[in-house]
Design an enzyme around this catalytic site. Structure first.
Site, PDB file in Angstrom:
ATOM      1  N   GLU A   1      -6.471   4.462   8.266  1.00  9.22           N
ATOM      2  CA  GLU A   1      -6.372   5.897   7.938  1.00  9.22           C
ATOM      3  C   GLU A   1      -7.694   6.403   7.381  1.00  9.22           C
ATOM      4  O   GLU A   1      -8.080   7.551   7.620  1.00  9.22           O
ATOM      5  CB  GLU A   1      -5.203   6.128   6.963  1.00  9.22           C
ATOM      6  CG  GLU A   1      -3.861   5.999   7.673  1.00  9.22           C
ATOM      7  CD  GLU A   1      -2.719   5.513   6.813  1.00  9.22           C
ATOM      8  OE1 GLU A   1      -2.800   5.562   5.577  1.00  9.22           O
ATOM      9  OE2 GLU A   1      -1.707   5.058   7.399  1.00  9.22           O
TER      10      GLU A   1
ATOM     11  N   GLY B   1       2.949   2.338  10.594  1.00  7.45           N
ATOM     12  CA  GLY B   1       3.865   3.457  10.375  1.00  7.45           C
ATOM     13  C   GLY B   1       4.646   3.872  11.607  1.00  7.45           C
ATOM     14  O   GLY B   1       5.267   4.944  11.627  1.00  7.45           O
TER      15      GLY B   1
ATOM     16  N   LYS C   1       0.009   4.239  -0.062  1.00  7.12           N
ATOM     17  CA  LYS C   1      -0.670   5.405   0.532  1.00  7.12           C
ATOM     18  C   LYS C   1      -0.536   6.592  -0.435  1.00  7.12           C
ATOM     19  O   LYS C   1      -0.485   6.375  -1.641  1.00  7.12           O
ATOM     20  CB  LYS C   1      -0.097   5.732   1.903  1.00  7.12           C
ATOM     21  CG  LYS C   1       0.038   4.513   2.797  1.00  7.12           C
ATOM     22  CD  LYS C   1       0.341   4.886   4.206  1.00  7.12           C
ATOM     23  CE  LYS C   1       0.730   3.640   4.978  1.00  7.12           C
ATOM     24  NZ  LYS C   1       0.400   3.750   6.381  1.00  7.12           N
TER      25      LYS C   1
ATOM     26  N   HIS D   1      -9.224   0.797   5.558  1.00  8.51           N
ATOM     27  CA  HIS D   1      -7.896   1.024   6.147  1.00  8.51           C
ATOM     28  C   HIS D   1      -8.048   1.972   7.336  1.00  8.51           C
ATOM     29  O   HIS D   1      -8.894   2.876   7.317  1.00  8.51           O
ATOM     30  CB  HIS D   1      -6.960   1.616   5.087  1.00  8.51           C
ATOM     31  CG  HIS D   1      -5.537   1.666   5.529  1.00  8.51           C
ATOM     32  ND1 HIS D   1      -5.050   2.659   6.356  1.00  8.51           N
ATOM     33  CD2 HIS D   1      -4.496   0.839   5.277  1.00  8.51           C
ATOM     34  CE1 HIS D   1      -3.766   2.435   6.589  1.00  8.51           C
ATOM     35  NE2 HIS D   1      -3.404   1.339   5.947  1.00  8.51           N
TER      36      HIS D   1
ATOM     37  N   GLU E   1      -4.525  -5.179  11.075  1.00  6.79           N
ATOM     38  CA  GLU E   1      -3.519  -4.132  11.202  1.00  6.79           C
ATOM     39  C   GLU E   1      -3.748  -3.374  12.506  1.00  6.79           C
ATOM     40  O   GLU E   1      -4.576  -2.452  12.542  1.00  6.79           O
ATOM     41  CB  GLU E   1      -3.619  -3.149  10.036  1.00  6.79           C
ATOM     42  CG  GLU E   1      -3.430  -3.764   8.678  1.00  6.79           C
ATOM     43  CD  GLU E   1      -2.965  -2.715   7.678  1.00  6.79           C
ATOM     44  OE1 GLU E   1      -1.850  -2.861   7.168  1.00  6.79           O
ATOM     45  OE2 GLU E   1      -3.691  -1.753   7.436  1.00  6.79           O
TER      46      GLU E   1
ATOM     47  N   SER F   1       4.076  -2.067  10.213  1.00  7.85           N
ATOM     48  CA  SER F   1       5.544  -2.017  10.318  1.00  7.85           C
ATOM     49  C   SER F   1       6.218  -3.348   9.964  1.00  7.85           C
ATOM     50  O   SER F   1       7.205  -3.717  10.586  1.00  7.85           O
ATOM     51  CB  SER F   1       5.969  -1.528  11.704  1.00  7.85           C
ATOM     52  OG  SER F   1       5.501  -0.200  11.917  1.00  7.85           O
TER      53      SER F   1
ATOM     54  N   ASN G   1       0.864  -1.192   0.000  1.00  5.63           N
ATOM     55  CA  ASN G   1       0.000   0.000   0.000  1.00  5.63           C
ATOM     56  C   ASN G   1       0.898   1.239   0.000  1.00  5.63           C
ATOM     57  O   ASN G   1       1.519   1.555   1.011  1.00  5.63           O
ATOM     58  CB  ASN G   1      -0.881  -0.031   1.261  1.00  5.63           C
ATOM     59  CG  ASN G   1      -1.662   1.250   1.458  1.00  5.63           C
ATOM     60  OD1 ASN G   1      -1.839   2.032   0.520  1.00  5.63           O
ATOM     61  ND2 ASN G   1      -2.130   1.486   2.678  1.00  5.63           N
TER      62      ASN G   1
HETATM   63  C1  PEP Z   1      -0.390   0.150   6.023  1.00  6.57           C
HETATM   64  O1  PEP Z   1      -0.417   1.286   5.580  1.00  6.57           O
HETATM   65  O2  PEP Z   1      -1.334  -0.616   5.798  1.00  6.57           O
HETATM   66  C2  PEP Z   1       0.765  -0.269   6.817  1.00  6.57           C
HETATM   67  C3  PEP Z   1       0.758  -1.465   7.362  1.00  6.57           C
HETATM   68  O3  PEP Z   1       1.806   0.627   6.951  1.00  6.57           O
HETATM   69  P1  PEP Z   1       3.283   0.343   7.549  1.00  6.57           P
HETATM   70  O4  PEP Z   1       3.760  -0.968   6.943  1.00  6.57           O
HETATM   71  O5  PEP Z   1       4.094   1.504   7.100  1.00  6.57           O
HETATM   72  O6  PEP Z   1       3.152   0.234   9.009  1.00  6.57           O
END
Ligand code: PEP
Length: 252
Positions: free
Chosen positions: A97, A173, A11, A95, A167, A211, A9
């Protein structure tokens, strides 16, 4: 057999240049992966055409968000049908976000899941608890609620077009990752909820996100209920992303 997926992803990151270079690299390197591993790139909508062209059908492409409507007077929105028409096979839904910054509720997630599946795409439905919810011991209850409500619109026969991504919000992040034991425990709990909903729980791919990096992917992917990853930051670095894909490939 369950699907094995690594999805990147991007973003609101990337460019035409990255679409060419990163996707070109991933495409050429992905030939060495186990055939059962699906690699998905999920760029900003405006670059979908570039990524699809560069992917040459060897890797799949997804969209980060779709509208809750099929078509019409919704300025700025992109429909699931349009994503499919542009070459996408996957759509992210819910997601964290989108939930936190754009007020997306479980009810909206359910509406989008219905639209995505109806247009023939696979929905990658994201669920996960906040730090406060985890620390107060409510993580499993919160995630179970998101699964039940977010997937309430799925009809029998449509489950093959559903993938879930667990997640934890506190891991996205931040550089903090769930331990592989915690990820496994939550994935097993999600599978129990799916079973209880009458879904073919053992056939639904459950991805971990938060992450994931080259150096922790193998550990997470070694868990029996972790069927791959949803990768944010590390998916923007070609070699790191491929290394994560190889970790899944090696474990299949
Ligand atoms: C994500 O945006 O779904 C995500 C898992 O981000 P990151 O790997 O940067 O934590």
């Amino acid at each position: 057999m369950r699907r094995k997926i690594v999805a990147g992803n991007w973003k609101m990151n990337g460019s035409k240049d990255l679409s060419e270079k990163l996707v070109g690299y991933v495409r050429s390197e992905s030939v060495s992966l186990d055939k059962g591993v699906e690699v998905v790139i999920i760029p900003p909508a405006i670059y979908i055409g570039d990524v699809v062209r560069e992917a040459q059908g060897n890797i799949s492409v997804g969209i980060q968000n779709v509208a809750r409507w099929q078509s019409g007077a919704y300025t700025g929105e992109v429909s699931s049908e349009m994503a499919k028409d542009s070459g996408c096979c996957f759509a992210l839904v819910g997601h964290s976000e989108r939930r936190q910054l754009f007020g997306e509720t479980d009810k909206m997630v359910a509406e989008k899941v219905s639209i995505v599946v109806g247009s023939g795409l696979t929905a990658i439905v994201c669920v996960g608890e906040t730090l406060e919810e985890r620390e107060s011991g409510r993580a499993e209850v919160v995630v179970a609620g998101q699964v039940r409500e977010g997937l309430s619109s799925v009809k029998q026969g449509d489950w093959q077009n559903i993938v879930l991504a667990y997640e934890p919000v506190w891991a996205i992040g931040t550089g903090k990752t769930a331990t592989s034991d915690d990820a496994q425990a939550m994935h097993a709990a999600i599978r129990d909820v799916l079973r209880d909903m009458g879904a073919p729980a053992d056939e639904i791919a459950l991805l971990y996100g938060g992450s994931v990096k080259a150096d922790n992917a193998a550990d997470l992917f070694s868990e029996p209920d972790v069927d791959g990853g949803l990768i944010g930051g590390a998916s923007l670095v070609a070699k790191e992303f491929m290394s994560i894909c190889r970790s899944l490939s090696a474990g299949t």
